[in-house]
Write a protein that holds these residues in place. Structure first.
Motif, PDB file in Angstrom:
ATOM      1  N   LEU B  56      -6.734  -2.377   2.822  1.00  0.00           N
ATOM      2  CA  LEU B  56      -6.997  -2.280   0.976  1.00  0.00           C
ATOM      3  C   LEU B  56      -7.418  -3.457   0.755  1.00  0.00           C
ATOM      4  CD1 LEU B  56      -7.914  -0.279  -1.096  1.00  0.00           C
ATOM      5  CD2 LEU B  56      -4.999  -0.053  -1.003  1.00  0.00           C
ATOM      6  N   GLY B  57      -7.825  -4.678   1.737  1.00  0.00           N
ATOM      7  CA  GLY B  57      -8.441  -6.093   1.284  1.00  0.00           C
ATOM      8  C   GLY B  57      -8.981  -7.290   1.178  1.00  0.00           C
ATOM      9  N   HIS B  58     -10.262  -6.125   1.839  1.00  0.00           N
ATOM     10  CA  HIS B  58     -11.707  -6.370   2.634  1.00  0.00           C
ATOM     11  C   HIS B  58     -13.009  -7.538   1.046  1.00  0.00           C
ATOM     12  CE1 HIS B  58     -14.372  -6.290   5.611  1.00  0.00           C
ATOM     13  NE2 HIS B  58     -15.114  -6.380   5.390  1.00  0.00           N
ATOM     14  N   GLY B  59     -12.815  -6.192  -0.135  1.00  0.00           N
ATOM     15  CA  GLY B  59     -13.380  -6.944  -0.967  1.00  0.00           C
ATOM     16  C   GLY B  59     -12.737  -8.425  -0.992  1.00  0.00           C
ATOM     17  N   ALA B  60     -11.411  -9.134  -0.017  1.00  0.00           N
ATOM     18  CA  ALA B  60     -11.406 -10.450  -0.598  1.00  0.00           C
ATOM     19  C   ALA B  60     -12.527 -11.571   0.312  1.00  0.00           C
ATOM     20  CB  ALA B  60     -10.533 -10.556   0.246  1.00  0.00           C
ATOM     21  N   PHE B  61     -13.528 -10.572   1.059  1.00  0.00           N
ATOM     22  CA  PHE B  61     -13.784 -11.673   1.880  1.00  0.00           C
ATOM     23  C   PHE B  61     -15.534 -11.502   1.544  1.00  0.00           C
ATOM     24  CE2 PHE B  61     -11.044 -10.046   5.426  1.00  0.00           C
ATOM     25  CZ  PHE B  61     -10.553 -10.663   5.789  1.00  0.00           C
ATOM     26  N   PHE B  62     -15.298 -10.647   0.288  1.00  0.00           N
ATOM     27  CA  PHE B  62     -16.575 -10.381   0.141  1.00  0.00           C
ATOM     28  C   PHE B  62     -16.808 -11.673  -1.156  1.00  0.00           C
ATOM     29  CE2 PHE B  62     -19.048  -8.326  -3.466  1.00  0.00           C
ATOM     30  CZ  PHE B  62     -19.780  -7.540  -3.034  1.00  0.00           C
ATOM     31  N   GLY B  63     -15.525 -11.351  -1.992  1.00  0.00           N
ATOM     32  CA  GLY B  63     -15.389 -12.988  -3.060  1.00  0.00           C
ATOM     33  C   GLY B  63     -15.695 -13.901  -2.611  1.00  0.00           C
ATOM     34  N   LEU B  64     -14.885 -14.021  -1.582  1.00  0.00           N
ATOM     35  CA  LEU B  64     -14.565 -15.132  -1.555  1.00  0.00           C
ATOM     36  C   LEU B  64     -15.776 -15.887  -0.532  1.00  0.00           C
ATOM     37  CD1 LEU B  64     -11.070 -15.344   1.386  1.00  0.00           C
ATOM     38  CD2 LEU B  64     -11.450 -16.543  -0.606  1.00  0.00           C
ATOM     39  N   ALA B  65     -16.770 -14.863  -0.298  1.00  0.00           N
ATOM     40  CA  ALA B  65     -18.016 -15.864   0.083  1.00  0.00           C
ATOM     41  C   ALA B  65     -18.503 -15.798  -0.876  1.00  0.00           C
ATOM     42  CB  ALA B  65     -18.443 -14.805   0.898  1.00  0.00           C
ATOM     43  N   TRP B 239      -9.360  -5.910  -6.475  1.00  0.00           N
ATOM     44  CA  TRP B 239      -8.582  -4.844  -5.195  1.00  0.00           C
ATOM     45  C   TRP B 239      -9.307  -3.224  -5.965  1.00  0.00           C
ATOM     46  CZ3 TRP B 239      -6.602   0.320  -7.032  1.00  0.00           C
ATOM     47  CH2 TRP B 239      -6.598   0.288  -7.573  1.00  0.00           C
ATOM     48  N   ARG B 240     -10.218  -3.524  -6.943  1.00  0.00           N
ATOM     49  CA  ARG B 240     -10.835  -2.461  -7.128  1.00  0.00           C
ATOM     50  C   ARG B 240     -11.691  -1.699  -5.999  1.00  0.00           C
ATOM     51  NH1 ARG B 240      -9.376  -1.983 -13.410  1.00  0.00           N
ATOM     52  NH2 ARG B 240      -9.164  -4.562 -12.958  1.00  0.00           N
ATOM     53  N   GLN B 244     -12.893   1.123  -3.109  1.00  0.00           N
ATOM     54  CA  GLN B 244     -14.368   1.668  -3.587  1.00  0.00           C
ATOM     55  C   GLN B 244     -15.154   1.357  -2.098  1.00  0.00           C
ATOM     56  OE1 GLN B 244     -16.820   0.322  -6.818  1.00  0.00           O
ATOM     57  NE2 GLN B 244     -18.173   1.283  -6.281  1.00  0.00           N
ATOM     58  N   LEU B 245     -15.435   0.469  -1.739  1.00  0.00           N
ATOM     59  CA  LEU B 245     -15.315   0.078  -0.133  1.00  0.00           C
ATOM     60  C   LEU B 245     -14.757   0.541   1.388  1.00  0.00           C
ATOM     61  CD1 LEU B 245     -15.938  -3.794  -0.372  1.00  0.00           C
ATOM     62  CD2 LEU B 245     -17.512  -1.782   0.011  1.00  0.00           C
ATOM     63  N   LEU B 246     -13.647   0.753   0.693  1.00  0.00           N
ATOM     64  CA  LEU B 246     -12.042   2.087   1.655  1.00  0.00           C
ATOM     65  C   LEU B 246     -12.654   3.720   1.541  1.00  0.00           C
ATOM     66  CD1 LEU B 246     -10.710   2.068   4.088  1.00  0.00           C
ATOM     67  CD2 LEU B 246      -8.832   2.452   1.936  1.00  0.00           C
ATOM     68  N   LEU B 247     -12.908   3.763   0.059  1.00  0.00           N
ATOM     69  CA  LEU B 247     -13.357   5.035  -0.435  1.00  0.00           C
ATOM     70  C   LEU B 247     -14.656   5.378   0.230  1.00  0.00           C
ATOM     71  CD1 LEU B 247     -12.107   5.407  -3.791  1.00  0.00           C
ATOM     72  CD2 LEU B 247     -10.895   6.442  -1.306  1.00  0.00           C
ATOM     73  N   SER B 248     -15.540   4.455   0.785  1.00  0.00           N
ATOM     74  CA  SER B 248     -16.685   4.764   1.161  1.00  0.00           C
ATOM     75  C   SER B 248     -16.825   4.750   2.248  1.00  0.00           C
ATOM     76  CB  SER B 248     -17.773   3.885   0.747  1.00  0.00           C
ATOM     77  OG  SER B 248     -17.759   2.829  -0.320  1.00  0.00           O
ATOM     78  N   VAL B 249     -15.560   3.860   3.079  1.00  0.00           N
ATOM     79  CA  VAL B 249     -15.747   4.673   4.387  1.00  0.00           C
ATOM     80  C   VAL B 249     -15.653   5.971   4.999  1.00  0.00           C
ATOM     81  CG1 VAL B 249     -14.231   3.736   6.639  1.00  0.00           C
ATOM     82  CG2 VAL B 249     -15.701   2.050   4.962  1.00  0.00           C
ATOM     83  N   PRO B 282     -13.268   6.174 -12.731  1.00  0.00           N
ATOM     84  CA  PRO B 282     -12.179   6.223 -11.683  1.00  0.00           C
ATOM     85  C   PRO B 282     -11.584   7.568 -11.699  1.00  0.00           C
ATOM     86  CG  PRO B 282     -11.574   4.780 -13.267  1.00  0.00           C
ATOM     87  CD  PRO B 282     -13.061   5.284 -13.514  1.00  0.00           C
ATOM     88  N   MET B 283     -12.532   8.876 -12.237  1.00  0.00           N
ATOM     89  CA  MET B 283     -11.540   9.878 -11.791  1.00  0.00           C
ATOM     90  C   MET B 283     -12.764  10.341 -11.306  1.00  0.00           C
ATOM     91  SD  MET B 283      -9.802  11.436 -15.605  1.00  0.00           S
ATOM     92  CE  MET B 283     -11.027  13.635 -15.804  1.00  0.00           C
ATOM     93  N   VAL B 284     -14.094  10.325 -11.431  1.00  0.00           N
ATOM     94  CA  VAL B 284     -15.332  11.358 -10.823  1.00  0.00           C
ATOM     95  C   VAL B 284     -14.551  10.758  -9.332  1.00  0.00           C
ATOM     96  CG1 VAL B 284     -17.381  10.905  -9.997  1.00  0.00           C
ATOM     97  CG2 VAL B 284     -16.795  11.227 -12.457  1.00  0.00           C
TER      98      VAL B 284
END
Lengths: 392, 324
Positions: B56-65, B239-240, B244-249, B282-284
């Motif tokens: 639940l922290g994968h966005g961090a790598f996306f953002g760091l780059a 974290w959202r 979203q990435l984790l939910l995509s998976v 977010p509800m959807v």
């Protein structure tokens, strides 16, 4: 499809769109002027975004959604206060809805990326509230205008007023720790110092804090004679309560930018009495424009008096409508020229733009007082033609 | 078999490459972002679906780059290519440094450790003052240039095709890795890590590989996103985004690779449209997640299999009934 054909296609495809006709977004009805409105209607800034949208609707409804026979069509989108979402929605408005102009934004963070986008797409952007200074700074792009005051613009007047008129010498500042707070405190400190004052303590609670105890207790009340505050909403409410609990008020004068009491004045109650603010609007103004504005606001079914956010939306809409009128259907450049030459008088008084697209407006110094109709902001001093780098 | 997977990827890329011919500028831009988010979800699937480590922290790598790129271009006035290389390599270095620590945790603990990691990055970005632009982020990121007259990355079509090209190469590389002995051993670790250990595999090292590959993919797409938007803000470390990435998976079907790609892209498109129409995105998203878990535990990727079973069952029953 084999690999070679795919590769040749990949190489060719950038060429083809230029040659062939492309699918276009929904075209605007013939002659209508489309305005994309980008304000937060979800998230922590939603309450302010809704008020700005109310002001925008109020003005355009008031002129029958038409300027000199040109229909005005508003397309609303939600930024949620998030720059990324604001960009996504701006792209939808410009590239799919084909709007002629963008207006809106409440929080500063959304403004710089949107301004870049407006420059790339060459779409005029009139900023309603968000005060980020950079977009009307030296590197400003010619598509961006802002009808609200820039961060620090009214704080500059406040700094001068605090030292010169109130005779205060030593200030402690309290502002949320983000760029807006920095820009505002900077504006206050500069003119305060120029008029002989000194900022002896700067407290920077994290954005959105509602427990100010640890920050208030670090300021020795004996060492200062005035407190400057930049908070909003529930944060401002908690701050005035805690100042009293820590015994700093009512002995010490508190000065703040006008967003401080916006929407929470009545909840502050007695704690707010005596609070001095500098802002671009107060419903207490007795001009014909303001009376008409308040009447329209109440006639539209709203209770009470309009706040500063409603006024910001209304004034921004007024500026845009007048520019459309002056441009007279002369295209984008004519519209930009008309915006630059803006000269209107809204509910808050006269408004023009400086050469960097920043509004030059009147600043009102007000004090919260108990009146027959409850708490009200009474005007103490009116300073005209306040620019973003104002000095007395 | 390996050839067939590659052919499908190339075929998909070829179909997507035609998009600028069919759609306007807006949809081309929307598809660019869909590929970016889809690709990031596909990268995450290596970690979540194949190795069984939900992050639940994968966005961090996306953002760091993205921040690496933004700092390079706007603060240090580097060439955008250099900034991109810096952003991606620095992110991979951070992932490599953090991986040995992170992969010691399993399941829910790993999820929480990654959430904490993401929040630390978010906190550094928002509290970084002038340097990181704080809440305002860093606008004004110039796109790189390929130096080719017919391929201009500043145009929506040019950038779309560039994104597609990068995504195709990356997807082929990840698919090859997934089909390799290392990729298969990752599945073994997911299914029974003790047994893999007993069989003599270095489980920790392989977890690190999955972690870094997923982070690298996230970094590449994060850099693309920074160039696409011309802007990086703390929202890209939120974290959202990770959620979203984790939910995509999950919605796409963990482990299938193409499912998360499709779901990641589709979610972005749906999101952009829904935020224009309703305030209940977010509800959807939550509802989609619940539906996916209840109706399609295998995600979008399992639709084919589910339908096939539905189709076969009645026939088999009919055959049984008609039997004497």
């Amino acid at each position: 499809m084999n690999r070679r054909r795919f590769v040749s296609m990949l190489a060719l495809s950038p060429l083809l769109p230029a040659a062939g006709a492309r699918a276009q977004g929904t075209p605007a009805p013939a002659g209508a002027f489309k305005i994309g409105v980008l304000n937060p209607t979800t998230g922590q800034f939603a309450v302010f975004g809704e008020q700005v949208n109310t002001g925008i609707r109020l003005y355009f409804d008031g002129i029958g959604n038409a300027v000199d026979g040109t229909a005005i069509e508003l397309v609303f989108a939600d930024t949620a206060g998030d720059p990324q979402q604001a960009l996504d929605q701006a792209r939808r408005l410009v590239q799919e809805e084909r709007v002629d102009l963008l207006m809106g934004t409440v929080n500063s963070a959304v403004v710089p990326p949107l301004a870049d986008f407006a420059g790339q797409e060459q779409v005029p952007l009139v900023v309603t509230v968000g005060g980020a200074r950079v977009v009307t700074g030296p590197d400003r792009n010619p598509f961006v205008f802002r009808t609200a005051m820039a961060n620090g613009q009214q704080d500059r007047v406040l700094g001068w007023y605090t030292a010169e008129r109130l005779g205060k010498q030593r200030a402690a500042t309290f502002a949320w720790d983000f760029l807006v707070g920095e820009e505002r405190v900077g504006g206050f400190a500069e003119t305060f110092a120029a008029a002989g004052g000194e900022v002896v303590a700067q407290q920077k609670p994290p954005l959105g804090t509602t427990d100010y105890g640890p920050f208030i207790s670090q300021v020795d009340p004996g060492s200062v004679d005035v407190l400057y505050a930049f908070f909003a909403g529930p944060g401002a409410l908690a701050f005035v309560q805690q100042l009293r609990e820590f015994g700093l008020t009512p002995d010490l004068q508190v000065v703040a930018a006008d967003y401080f009491t916006a929407g929470v004045l009545d909840q502050m109650g007695e704690d707010a009495i005596g609070l001095i603010q500098a802002g671009a609007y107060t419903p207490a103004l007795e001009t014909a424009e303001n009376q008409a504005f308040i009447e329209a606001y109440q006639a539209a079914g709203n209770e009470g008096l309009p706040g500063v956010y409603v006024e910001e939306g209304y004034t921004c809409a007024l500026v845009i409508a007048e520019a459309i009128r002056a441009a007279g259907g002369g295209g984008k450049q004519a519209l930009l020229d008309a915006l630059a030459a803006t000269q209107v008088t809204g509910p808050a008084g006269p408004l023009t733009f400086d050469e960097r697209g920043q509004a030059v407006r009147t600043c009102y110094i007000t004090r919260v007082e108990e009146t027959d109709e409850g708490l009200a902001q009474v005007v103490l001093e009116t300073v005209e033609n306040v620019t973003q780098d104002w000095t007395p | 078999m390996r050839g067939r997977g590659e052919l499908i990827v190339l075929l998909g890329a070829a179909i997507l490459a035609c998009a600028p011919l069919l759609f306007g500028v807006y949809w081309t831009n929307l598809l660019t972002q869909a590929i970016i988010f889809g690709g990031a979800a596909l990268g995450l699937d290596i970690l979540v679906g194949r190795t069984g480590m939900p992050s639940l922290g994968h966005g961090a790598f996306f953002g760091l780059a993205g921040y690496g790129v933004a700092l390079g271009v706007t603060r240090w006035s580097w060439n955008p290519w250099l900034a991109a290389a810096f952003g991606i390599l620095a992110t991979i270095a951070i992932a490599l440094a953090f991986a040995p620590l992170a992969v010691r945790a399993r399941g829910l603990t790993f999820l929480t450790v990654m959430l904490a990691f993401g929040q630390v990055c978010w906190g550094l970005a928002t509290r970084g003052g002038e340097f990181t632009g704080g809440e305002n982020g860093l606008p004004g990121i110039r796109r790189p240039s390929l130096g080719l007259d017919f391929w201009d990355l500043d145009s929506p079509d040019g950038f779309y095709l560039f994104t597609l090209l990068v995504a195709t190469i990356l997807t082929l590389a990840i698919a090859r890795l997934a089909a390799s002995p290392v990729g298969l051993s990752l599945q073994g670790i997911r299914d029974n890590d003790r047994r893999m250990l007993a069989l003599g595999y270095n489980v920790a090292a392989r977890r690190v590989v999955a972690f870094v590959v997923a982070a690298a993919a996230g970094a590449v797409y994060g850099a693309l996103s920074a160039f696409f938007n011309g802007f990086v803000g703390p929202g890209s470390l939120d974290w959202r985004l990770s959620a979203q990435l984790l939910l995509s998976v999950v919605i796409g079907g963990a482990g299938s690779l193409w499912g998360p790609f499709a779901a990641g892209g589709a979610l972005h498109i749906v999101r952009t449209y829904l935020t224009g129409e309703t305030q209940r995105w977010p509800m959807v998203l939550g509802a989609l997640y619940v539906i996916a878990v209840l109706v399609l535990p295998g995600g979008i990727a399992s639709i084919g299999g589910v339908l096939r079973r539905r189709w076969r069952r009645p026939r088999r029953q009919a055959a049984l009934e008609s039997a004497p």
